[in-house]
Write a protein that holds these residues in place. Structure first.
Motif, PDB file in Angstrom:
ATOM      1  N   VAL A 168      -4.580   4.011   1.093  1.00  0.00           N
ATOM      2  CA  VAL A 168      -5.480   3.195   0.277  1.00  0.00           C
ATOM      3  C   VAL A 168      -5.984   1.986   1.059  1.00  0.00           C
ATOM      4  CG1 VAL A 168      -5.583   1.719  -1.774  1.00  0.00           C
ATOM      5  CG2 VAL A 168      -4.502   3.948  -1.912  1.00  0.00           C
ATOM      6  N   LEU A 169      -5.193   1.530   2.025  1.00  0.00           N
ATOM      7  CA  LEU A 169      -5.542   0.338   2.793  1.00  0.00           C
ATOM      8  C   LEU A 169      -6.339   0.666   4.043  1.00  0.00           C
ATOM      9  CD1 LEU A 169      -2.130  -1.513   2.454  1.00  0.00           C
ATOM     10  CD2 LEU A 169      -4.241  -1.997   1.213  1.00  0.00           C
ATOM     11  N   GLY A 170      -6.639   1.935   4.258  1.00  0.00           N
ATOM     12  CA  GLY A 170      -7.497   2.306   5.367  1.00  0.00           C
ATOM     13  C   GLY A 170      -6.805   2.444   6.706  1.00  0.00           C
ATOM     14  N   PHE A 171      -5.472   2.622   6.730  1.00  0.00           N
ATOM     15  CA  PHE A 171      -4.780   2.837   7.992  1.00  0.00           C
ATOM     16  C   PHE A 171      -5.173   4.193   8.575  1.00  0.00           C
ATOM     17  CE2 PHE A 171      -2.328  -0.662   6.593  1.00  0.00           C
ATOM     18  CZ  PHE A 171      -1.582  -1.134   7.665  1.00  0.00           C
ATOM     19  N   PRO A 172      -5.606   4.254   9.828  1.00  0.00           N
ATOM     20  CA  PRO A 172      -5.929   5.554  10.434  1.00  0.00           C
ATOM     21  C   PRO A 172      -4.728   6.481  10.440  1.00  0.00           C
ATOM     22  CG  PRO A 172      -6.689   3.729  11.815  1.00  0.00           C
ATOM     23  CD  PRO A 172      -5.822   3.133  10.746  1.00  0.00           C
ATOM     24  N   ALA A 173      -5.002   7.795  10.461  1.00  0.00           N
ATOM     25  CA  ALA A 173      -3.917   8.782  10.428  1.00  0.00           C
ATOM     26  C   ALA A 173      -2.990   8.654  11.623  1.00  0.00           C
ATOM     27  CB  ALA A 173      -4.512  10.189  10.362  1.00  0.00           C
ATOM     28  N   ASP A 174      -3.510   8.175  12.760  1.00  0.00           N
ATOM     29  CA  ASP A 174      -2.687   8.061  13.963  1.00  0.00           C
ATOM     30  C   ASP A 174      -2.208   6.631  14.212  1.00  0.00           C
ATOM     31  OD1 ASP A 174      -5.125   6.971  14.560  1.00  0.00           O
ATOM     32  OD2 ASP A 174      -5.353   7.969  16.504  1.00  0.00           O
ATOM     33  N   HIS A 175      -2.286   5.772  13.203  1.00  0.00           N
ATOM     34  CA  HIS A 175      -1.829   4.391  13.385  1.00  0.00           C
ATOM     35  C   HIS A 175      -0.338   4.384  13.710  1.00  0.00           C
ATOM     36  CE1 HIS A 175      -0.831   0.195  12.528  1.00  0.00           C
ATOM     37  NE2 HIS A 175      -2.132  -0.071  12.632  1.00  0.00           N
ATOM     38  N   PRO A 176       0.088   3.641  14.739  1.00  0.00           N
ATOM     39  CA  PRO A 176       1.503   3.655  15.133  1.00  0.00           C
ATOM     40  C   PRO A 176       2.449   3.168  14.048  1.00  0.00           C
ATOM     41  CG  PRO A 176       0.295   1.933  16.300  1.00  0.00           C
ATOM     42  CD  PRO A 176      -0.732   2.805  15.646  1.00  0.00           C
ATOM     43  N   GLY A 177       1.934   2.366  13.096  1.00  0.00           N
ATOM     44  CA  GLY A 177       2.795   1.913  12.004  1.00  0.00           C
ATOM     45  C   GLY A 177       3.296   3.044  11.126  1.00  0.00           C
ATOM     46  N   ILE A 377     -11.943  -1.965  -0.565  1.00  0.00           N
ATOM     47  CA  ILE A 377     -10.684  -2.222  -1.271  1.00  0.00           C
ATOM     48  C   ILE A 377     -10.965  -2.844  -2.636  1.00  0.00           C
ATOM     49  CG2 ILE A 377      -8.570  -3.611  -1.237  1.00  0.00           C
ATOM     50  CD1 ILE A 377      -8.473  -3.226   1.775  1.00  0.00           C
ATOM     51  N   LEU A 378     -11.876  -3.812  -2.673  1.00  0.00           N
ATOM     52  CA  LEU A 378     -12.246  -4.425  -3.952  1.00  0.00           C
ATOM     53  C   LEU A 378     -12.982  -3.425  -4.842  1.00  0.00           C
ATOM     54  CD1 LEU A 378     -13.470  -7.951  -2.748  1.00  0.00           C
ATOM     55  CD2 LEU A 378     -11.251  -7.347  -3.725  1.00  0.00           C
ATOM     56  N   ASN A 379     -13.887  -2.667  -4.251  1.00  0.00           N
ATOM     57  CA  ASN A 379     -14.647  -1.691  -5.034  1.00  0.00           C
ATOM     58  C   ASN A 379     -13.730  -0.676  -5.693  1.00  0.00           C
ATOM     59  OD1 ASN A 379     -16.911  -3.013  -4.102  1.00  0.00           O
ATOM     60  ND2 ASN A 379     -17.480  -1.430  -2.628  1.00  0.00           N
ATOM     61  N   ASN A 380     -12.767  -0.161  -4.925  1.00  0.00           N
ATOM     62  CA  ASN A 380     -11.853   0.856  -5.452  1.00  0.00           C
ATOM     63  C   ASN A 380     -10.953   0.316  -6.550  1.00  0.00           C
ATOM     64  OD1 ASN A 380     -12.882   2.723  -3.642  1.00  0.00           O
ATOM     65  ND2 ASN A 380     -11.287   2.360  -2.105  1.00  0.00           N
ATOM     66  N   ALA A 381     -10.760  -0.999  -6.584  1.00  0.00           N
ATOM     67  CA  ALA A 381      -9.926  -1.618  -7.615  1.00  0.00           C
ATOM     68  C   ALA A 381     -10.727  -2.030  -8.840  1.00  0.00           C
ATOM     69  CB  ALA A 381      -9.199  -2.830  -7.042  1.00  0.00           C
ATOM     70  N   GLY A 382     -12.039  -1.728  -8.861  1.00  0.00           N
ATOM     71  CA  GLY A 382     -12.869  -2.099 -10.000  1.00  0.00           C
ATOM     72  C   GLY A 382     -13.497  -3.452  -9.892  1.00  0.00           C
ATOM     73  N   LEU A 383     -13.485  -4.040  -8.677  1.00  0.00           N
ATOM     74  CA  LEU A 383     -14.058  -5.367  -8.466  1.00  0.00           C
ATOM     75  C   LEU A 383     -15.333  -5.271  -7.634  1.00  0.00           C
ATOM     76  CD1 LEU A 383     -10.733  -7.286  -7.734  1.00  0.00           C
ATOM     77  CD2 LEU A 383     -12.145  -7.500  -9.783  1.00  0.00           C
ATOM     78  N   ARG A 384     -16.171  -4.312  -7.958  1.00  0.00           N
ATOM     79  CA  ARG A 384     -17.431  -4.126  -7.245  1.00  0.00           C
ATOM     80  C   ARG A 384     -18.284  -5.391  -7.351  1.00  0.00           C
ATOM     81  NH1 ARG A 384     -19.939   0.194  -5.195  1.00  0.00           N
ATOM     82  NH2 ARG A 384     -18.293   1.563  -5.978  1.00  0.00           N
TER      83      ARG A 384
END
Length: 562
Positions: A168-177, A377-384
């Motif tokens: 949901v936070l946009g972390f890439p699939a290969d992010h080391p985290g 992130i805001l848009n997806n939470a309804g804060l467009r």
């Protein structure tokens, strides 16, 4: 030092558990420009949390597989057994493995890497113990973001989905985290949250239906596989905060945005001024390093950034004042003025992004990260059509500075000689009750040359020195879904030491490494410093612990001891 301010100190805890997202809201202390109050209001208030589109933290059944009904039945039976007989936060091994974590059963799979030593720390909730340094620091931070402008949430259950923690936070699939070397996985769908931003989506959703509340803070414990030293612990506490401005209804888009820009400017002028010596290296936003989002008006964006910086400068000043006033008069003179600076940074969920650094004991120390919230992130939470800022900070770093605590392990101590030194509403300097002797032991072993060993020693360009990802993950296996064998990672030995010795180890350091020219094998030597904060360890006890560390390293990672 009493945390005093002019007027009443409004601090009432909301006790309602917010069922869908696990967020608990509390009314924070209000904060004036210069003084704090230690008085507290005992009244409790309950506020509903909107049940919107985001799924609860266990929206994916970790025990469901695509296998036949027989396997489903076996897993269902084991899950029931976990629920009925499993000890709280203890791993149960039968035909399957799993654990009941804070009352919720989970079945392990090939991705699971949590251990009993980590699960034993779940549910301590230091931020909710009024006389604990973590809770005192949390209250001080919350008070600089007062109700009713800000709601304050705590989240007790640390188990979240991979979706909420990363996707949901946009972390890439290969992010080391995402790597198992960096993150504690309960199973392939669930993990122990690595940051409070795992609840950011739900917290932003809570603002949609609010009339007066335009911001929030979240406080929770977070978990990361990390090194062992006086400033790192596998569990620590984070706080994050955010504020948004929406567009008014019933107006044209242009008029609404004009009104909003004027509102932000007015609120900026109303923020308290500080006496901090500030160096700002992040006033121009570059397309390459710190881009402006296409949805944002540059003039309005500058106001939002100034509001963010002014708000956090005030927070840092209050922390500095509290630390300084806790000292005796002679020490205050040597404390010196506060210097801080803003620098550009990168975070997946804000842009432009910044870091705050303060000049402390002759060097610049990073305190927190922040930025303008990514619009999706805001848009997806309804804060467009809203715009907002967000920040995040580790409470331990503030607490150790405030109270003069030299070792992060002390914050998890149950020793009355430590806990008895602190009380709510006060900042008091930690007084050491003893210094117990250290006992150093070295462990050396060979690791295989392939895929690659990761260590901080040696030239980064060397093909044999290993590749360690910046976020602490293993660059050869950044995704937990990959099936290749994981390279040895420094966090592996840290985890073995934690499992065996827990808080009886002060630090673990790599002291030597070399590569055998003919075989290509790498040899690593780590020095383990055994030292208790509460008693003297016997030589026999240390030898037993060290032998167990060596045995686990050999069996778990197939290393050859030297």
């Amino acid at each position: 030092m009493h945390l005093l301010r002019t007027g009443a100190f409004l601090r009432a805890a909301r006790s309602a558990e917010l069922a869908v997202h696990g967020l608990r809201a509390s009314v924070p202390a209000s904060c004036s420009q210069s003084r704090w109050s230690s008085s507290q209001v005992a009244a409790e208030e309950q506020r509903p949390f909107p049940n919107q589109s985001v799924e609860p933290s266990r929206e994916v059944d970790p025990n469901k597989t695509a296998a036949g009904s027989k396997e489903d039945s076996v897993q269902a039976d084991f899950k029931k057994r976990l629920q009925k007989l499993g000890q709280e936060n203890k791993i149960l091994h039968e035909n399957l493995s799993g654990a009941k974590i804070l009352g919720n059963p989970y079945i392990f799979d090939e991705t699971s890497n949590v251990s009993d030593s980590i699960l034993n720390l779940v549910g301590r909730n230091l931020y909710d113990i009024p006389d604990h340094p973590i809770a005192i620091t949390r209250n001080l931070i919350e008070s600089c973001f007062p109700f009713p402008e800000f709601n304050h949430f705590t989240v007790k259950d640390p188990v979240v989905t991979v979706k909420d923690n990363f996707d949901v936070l946009g972390f890439p699939a290969d992010h080391p985290g995402r790597s198992r070397t960096d993150t504690y996985y309960v199973n392939s769908n669930h993990l122990l949250r690595t940051h409070t931003s795992a609840h950011q989506h739900a917290a932003f959703q809570s603002l949609v239906a609010e009339k007066y509340v335009t911001g929030y803070t979240i406080c929770a414990d977070v978990y990361r596989r990390d090194s062992i030293d006086r400033t790192h612990f596998p569990v620590f506490h984070q706080m994050e905060g955010a504020k948004v401005w929406g567009l008014g209804a019933g107006e044209s888009r242009f008029l609404a945005q004009t009104a909003r820009t004027a509102k932000i400017a007015k609120q900026l002028d109303a923020l308290p001024k500080t006496d901090i010596e500030v160096e700002d290296q992040a006033t121009v936003f570059s397309k390459e390093n710190n881009p402006i989002q296409s949805e944002h008006d540059p003039v309005e964006l500058q106001l939002v950034v100034k509001h963010l910086k002014r708000s956090l400068e005030f927070l840092v000043e209050q922390i500095h004042k509290a630390a300084k006033e806790s000292l005796d008069p002679a020490a205050r003179e040597a404390f010196g003025p506060l210097k801080m600076r803003w620098i550009e940074a990168y975070f997946p969920f804000t842009t432009p992004s910044f870091e705050v650094e303060v000049f402390w004991k002759g060097e610049w120390l990073e305190l927190l990260g922040c930025g303008v919230v990514q619009q999706p992130i805001l848009n997806n939470a309804g804060l467009r059509y809203s715009i907002g800022w967000a920040w995040g900070v580790g409470i331990e770093r503030f607490a150790m500075l405030l109270f003069g605590i030299p070792d992060i392990r002390l914050l998890w101590s149950t020793d009355k000689r430590f806990l008895g030194q602190f009380s709510r509403g006060k900042i008091t300097r930690f007084e050491p009750f003893s210094k117990y002797p250290a006992c150093y032991k070295d462990i050396a072993f060979w690791i295989n040359p392939s895929p690659a060993g990761a260590s901080p020693v040696g030239a980064a360009s060397s093909a044999t020195s290993g590749v360690a990802a910046a976020a602490g993950g293993d660059a050869t296996k950044a995704s937990p879904a990959e099936t290749q064998p994981a390279a040895f990672h420094e966090n592996d030995i840290m985890e073995v030491v934690r499992d065996v010795a827990g808080s009886l180890v002060e630090d673990v350091k790599l002291v030597d490494e070399f590569v055998q020219p003919t075989s290509g094998r790498k040899s690593l030597c780590y020095r383990i410093n055994y030292r208790s904060l509460e008693r003297t360890l016997t030589n026999e006890e240390v030898n037993r612990l060290h032998d167990e560390v060596a045995a686990k390293m050999k069996s778990r990672f197939k290393v050859e001891l030297r």
